[in-house]
Design an enzyme around this catalytic site. Structure first.
Site, PDB file in Angstrom:
ATOM      1  N   ARG A   1       0.852  -1.187   0.000  1.00  0.00           N
ATOM      2  CA  ARG A   1       0.000   0.000   0.000  1.00  0.00           C
ATOM      3  C   ARG A   1       0.894   1.245   0.000  1.00  0.00           C
ATOM      4  O   ARG A   1       1.955   1.268   0.631  1.00  0.00           O
ATOM      5  CB  ARG A   1      -0.901   0.033   1.250  1.00  0.00           C
ATOM      6  CG  ARG A   1      -2.046  -0.961   1.231  1.00  0.00           C
ATOM      7  CD  ARG A   1      -3.108  -0.627   0.188  1.00  0.00           C
ATOM      8  NE  ARG A   1      -4.252  -1.535   0.187  1.00  0.00           N
ATOM      9  CZ  ARG A   1      -4.386  -2.599  -0.613  1.00  0.00           C
ATOM     10  NH1 ARG A   1      -3.448  -2.891  -1.495  1.00  0.00           N
ATOM     11  NH2 ARG A   1      -5.464  -3.338  -0.554  1.00  0.00           N
TER      12      ARG A   1
ATOM     13  N   HIS B   1      -1.031   0.103  -9.739  1.00  0.00           N
ATOM     14  CA  HIS B   1      -1.692  -0.886  -8.867  1.00  0.00           C
ATOM     15  C   HIS B   1      -2.121  -2.096  -9.712  1.00  0.00           C
ATOM     16  O   HIS B   1      -3.295  -2.487  -9.719  1.00  0.00           O
ATOM     17  CB  HIS B   1      -2.903  -0.258  -8.155  1.00  0.00           C
ATOM     18  CG  HIS B   1      -3.288  -0.994  -6.896  1.00  0.00           C
ATOM     19  ND1 HIS B   1      -3.615  -0.354  -5.737  1.00  0.00           N
ATOM     20  CD2 HIS B   1      -3.398  -2.319  -6.620  1.00  0.00           C
ATOM     21  CE1 HIS B   1      -3.917  -1.244  -4.799  1.00  0.00           C
ATOM     22  NE2 HIS B   1      -3.792  -2.446  -5.320  1.00  0.00           N
TER      23      HIS B   1
HETATM   24  P1  NDP Z   1      -1.494 -11.713   4.895  1.00  0.00           P
HETATM   25  O1  NDP Z   1      -2.414 -11.223   5.941  1.00  0.00           O
HETATM   26  O2  NDP Z   1      -1.584 -13.124   4.464  1.00  0.00           O
HETATM   27  O3  NDP Z   1       0.017 -11.453   5.366  1.00  0.00           O
HETATM   28  C1  NDP Z   1       0.413 -10.314   6.071  1.00  0.00           C
HETATM   29  C2  NDP Z   1       1.834 -10.518   6.582  1.00  0.00           C
HETATM   30  O4  NDP Z   1       2.287  -9.294   7.182  1.00  0.00           O
HETATM   31  C3  NDP Z   1       1.922 -11.597   7.675  1.00  0.00           C
HETATM   32  O5  NDP Z   1       3.097 -12.351   7.524  1.00  0.00           O
HETATM   33  C4  NDP Z   1       1.984 -10.775   8.965  1.00  0.00           C
HETATM   34  O6  NDP Z   1       2.688 -11.405  10.019  1.00  0.00           O
HETATM   35  C5  NDP Z   1       2.777  -9.567   8.490  1.00  0.00           C
HETATM   36  N1  NDP Z   1       2.549  -8.417   9.391  1.00  0.00           N
HETATM   37  C6  NDP Z   1       1.381  -7.789   9.669  1.00  0.00           C
HETATM   38  N2  NDP Z   1       1.578  -6.796  10.543  1.00  0.00           N
HETATM   39  C7  NDP Z   1       2.892  -6.808  10.843  1.00  0.00           C
HETATM   40  C8  NDP Z   1       3.714  -6.033  11.707  1.00  0.00           C
HETATM   41  N3  NDP Z   1       3.206  -5.042  12.452  1.00  0.00           N
HETATM   42  N4  NDP Z   1       5.025  -6.325  11.769  1.00  0.00           N
HETATM   43  C9  NDP Z   1       5.544  -7.334  11.035  1.00  0.00           C
HETATM   44  N5  NDP Z   1       4.826  -8.108  10.188  1.00  0.00           N
HETATM   45  C10 NDP Z   1       3.520  -7.845  10.091  1.00  0.00           C
HETATM   46  O7  NDP Z   1      -1.665 -10.740   3.639  1.00  0.00           O
HETATM   47  P2  NDP Z   1      -1.423 -11.047   2.088  1.00  0.00           P
HETATM   48  O8  NDP Z   1      -0.083 -11.671   1.943  1.00  0.00           O
HETATM   49  O9  NDP Z   1      -2.579 -11.750   1.489  1.00  0.00           O
HETATM   50  O10 NDP Z   1      -1.429  -9.549   1.500  1.00  0.00           O
HETATM   51  C11 NDP Z   1      -0.493  -8.590   1.942  1.00  0.00           C
HETATM   52  C12 NDP Z   1      -0.870  -7.209   1.431  1.00  0.00           C
HETATM   53  O11 NDP Z   1      -0.593  -7.103   0.039  1.00  0.00           O
HETATM   54  C13 NDP Z   1      -2.360  -6.843   1.514  1.00  0.00           C
HETATM   55  O12 NDP Z   1      -2.715  -6.431   2.814  1.00  0.00           O
HETATM   56  C14 NDP Z   1      -2.468  -5.725   0.498  1.00  0.00           C
HETATM   57  O13 NDP Z   1      -2.241  -4.478   1.128  1.00  0.00           O
HETATM   58  C15 NDP Z   1      -1.351  -6.006  -0.488  1.00  0.00           C
HETATM   59  N6  NDP Z   1      -1.866  -6.381  -1.815  1.00  0.00           N
HETATM   60  C16 NDP Z   1      -1.529  -5.604  -2.900  1.00  0.00           C
HETATM   61  C17 NDP Z   1      -1.976  -5.938  -4.153  1.00  0.00           C
HETATM   62  C18 NDP Z   1      -1.576  -5.135  -5.350  1.00  0.00           C
HETATM   63  O14 NDP Z   1      -2.137  -5.322  -6.419  1.00  0.00           O
HETATM   64  N7  NDP Z   1      -0.598  -4.266  -5.254  1.00  0.00           N
HETATM   65  C19 NDP Z   1      -2.831  -7.122  -4.383  1.00  0.00           C
HETATM   66  C20 NDP Z   1      -3.096  -7.865  -3.184  1.00  0.00           C
HETATM   67  C21 NDP Z   1      -2.633  -7.503  -1.952  1.00  0.00           C
HETATM   68  P3  NDP Z   1       2.160 -12.792  10.663  1.00  0.00           P
HETATM   69  O15 NDP Z   1       2.374 -13.823   9.603  1.00  0.00           O
HETATM   70  O16 NDP Z   1       3.058 -12.984  11.817  1.00  0.00           O
HETATM   71  O17 NDP Z   1       0.708 -12.572  10.996  1.00  0.00           O
HETATM   72  C1  OXD Z   2      -5.848  -6.178  -2.846  1.00  0.00           C
HETATM   73  C2  OXD Z   2      -5.431  -5.261  -3.903  1.00  0.00           C
HETATM   74  O1  OXD Z   2      -5.679  -5.866  -1.676  1.00  0.00           O
HETATM   75  O2  OXD Z   2      -5.805  -5.463  -5.064  1.00  0.00           O
HETATM   76  O3  OXD Z   2      -6.333  -7.259  -3.190  1.00  0.00           O
HETATM   77  O4  OXD Z   2      -4.675  -4.330  -3.635  1.00  0.00           O
END
Ligand code: NDP
Ligand code: OXD
Length: 306
Positions: free
Chosen positions: A221, A269
């Site tokens: 993001r 994006h």
């Molecule tokens: P998940 O919820 O599966 O993974 C999130 C990861 O971040 C986990 O490993 C979590 O740790 C870690 N995390 C969260 N908070 C913290 C923190 N404070 N400190 C350290 N680590 C942290 O999410 P996804 O992998 O499915 O997606 C990740 C992000 O990708 C989405 O939230 C979205 O913003 C972005 N995204 C962007 C897209 C694009 O087109 N650009 C498309 C899809 C998603 P833990 O494993 O320990 O819980």
């Molecule tokens: C998502 C994205 O969060 O598209 O899935 O950014």
């Protein structure tokens, strides 16, 4: 069972048709002010008014992986918020990040510029061991990306909130291990969710801890990045470049310093698109399981923010 659909575009019809085909017994319609109460909502970017007018909702299914846009909304108290898990995005994200890492490591920008000028020139090959990659966020997408990058024999580390074990990836966790992770990283990939804890996490304080010649790939993001700090570190030469797919304001406003910055590569994006077939199949499967009282994946812990 009644389902309302809301997308922030005018392309709802094919989505509703696909949902209807997957859930033939359900009554599904596009949400409009005054719509009859529904049991579930399938949404992207909904307004608060939708929740205010739908107090009966039990399931709120986001058509994306990130739920930051929901954290400022007030959902009916009994409703669970459910996010997409992969649904075809992990492979896309792995492709995108690998191309960004490889494009930087293999100096493709340089070669393209040289060829455009009619020059046939070479640079010395670089050592992969000098380009350790660090992935912030080892969830559904980050863990797939880390493994994909490791497949190309880059040294790969990861950082998450809780402890993970991933073959071929040196895993770090928690605030205490962040500095060690950053200091060992040259190419930093952000795949964190946007939460109050991670907003502005890519600032001068953190980015300046990367190895000299650091490179940022942000596919999570825009609000993870302090834009002015990134531009300053690029201009000062501490960072060699950045690939950015996401921005604090989207579309990126005209006149923003990222436009035309010589060290920034951008996409709108587009790193992992929401795919209709996979998304509808996953959400329909979860709605059926939910209605049967079975456990479903992807329920968001709204207190934690992801
Ligand atoms: P998940 O919820 O599966 O993974 C999130 C990861 O971040 C986990 O490993 C979590 O740790 C870690 N995390 C969260 N908070 C913290 C923190 N404070 N400190 C350290 N680590 C942290 O999410 P996804 O992998 O499915 O997606 C990740 C992000 O990708 C989405 O939230 C979205 O913003 C972005 N995204 C962007 C897209 C694009 O087109 N650009 C498309 C899809 C998603 P833990 O494993 O320990 O819980
Ligand atoms: C998502 C994205 O969060 O598209 O899935 O950014």
């Amino acid at each position: 069972m009644r389902i309302i659909f809301y997308g922030n575009h005018n392309k709802s019809a094919p989505w509703i048709a696909a949902l209807q085909a997957a859930l033939p017994g359900a009554e599904i319609e596009a949400w409009h002010p005054g719509a009859a109460p529904a049991d579930h909502a399938v949404l992207w970017g909904p307004p608060q008014q939708l929740f205010d007018e739908q107090p009966r909702l039990r399931g709120v299914f986001n058509m994306g992986a990130g739920v930051d846009a929901f954290l400022h909304l007030k959902l009916p108290p009994q409703a669970v918020l459910v996010r997409l898990e992969d649904a075809g995005m992990a492979t896309q994200m792995a492709e995108y990040v690998c191309q960004a890492v490889i494009r930087h490591f293999r100096d493709i920008d340089f070669y393209e510029r040289e060829m455009e000028q009619g020059r046939w020139s070479f640079r010395k090959p670089l050592a992969r061991s000098d380009f350790p990659v660090g992935v912030m966020g080892l969830g559904v997408l980050g863990s797939r990306v880390a493994q994909a990058v490791a497949h190309f024999d880059f040294p790969v580390a990861g950082w998450s909130r809780s402890r993970h074990e991933i073959e071929g990836v040196r895993c770090h966790w928690g605030a205490d291990q962040l500095d060690e992770f950053l200091a060992a990283t040259r190419i930093l990939v952000c795949l964190l969710p946007l939460t109050p804890q991670t907003e502005n996490i890519l600032s001068r304080a953190t980015l300046s801890k990367l190895r000299p010649g650091g490179y940022l790939v942000n596919v999570a993001r825009g609000a993870h990045v302090v834009d002015e700090d990134l531009v300053a570190l690029l201009d000062e030469g501490h960072l060699a470049g950045a690939t950015l797919d996401v921005f604090r304001t989207e579309p990126l406003p005209q006149g923003h310093p990222f436009w035309n910055h010589p060290k920034i590569v951008m996409t709108p994006h587009a790193s992992a698109r929401t795919l209709r077939e996979e998304t509808v199949a996953q959400i329909a499967r979860k709605i059926v399981a939910f209605e049967r009282g079975e456990a479903i994946g992807g329920i968001v812990d709204t207190g934690r923010g992801y």
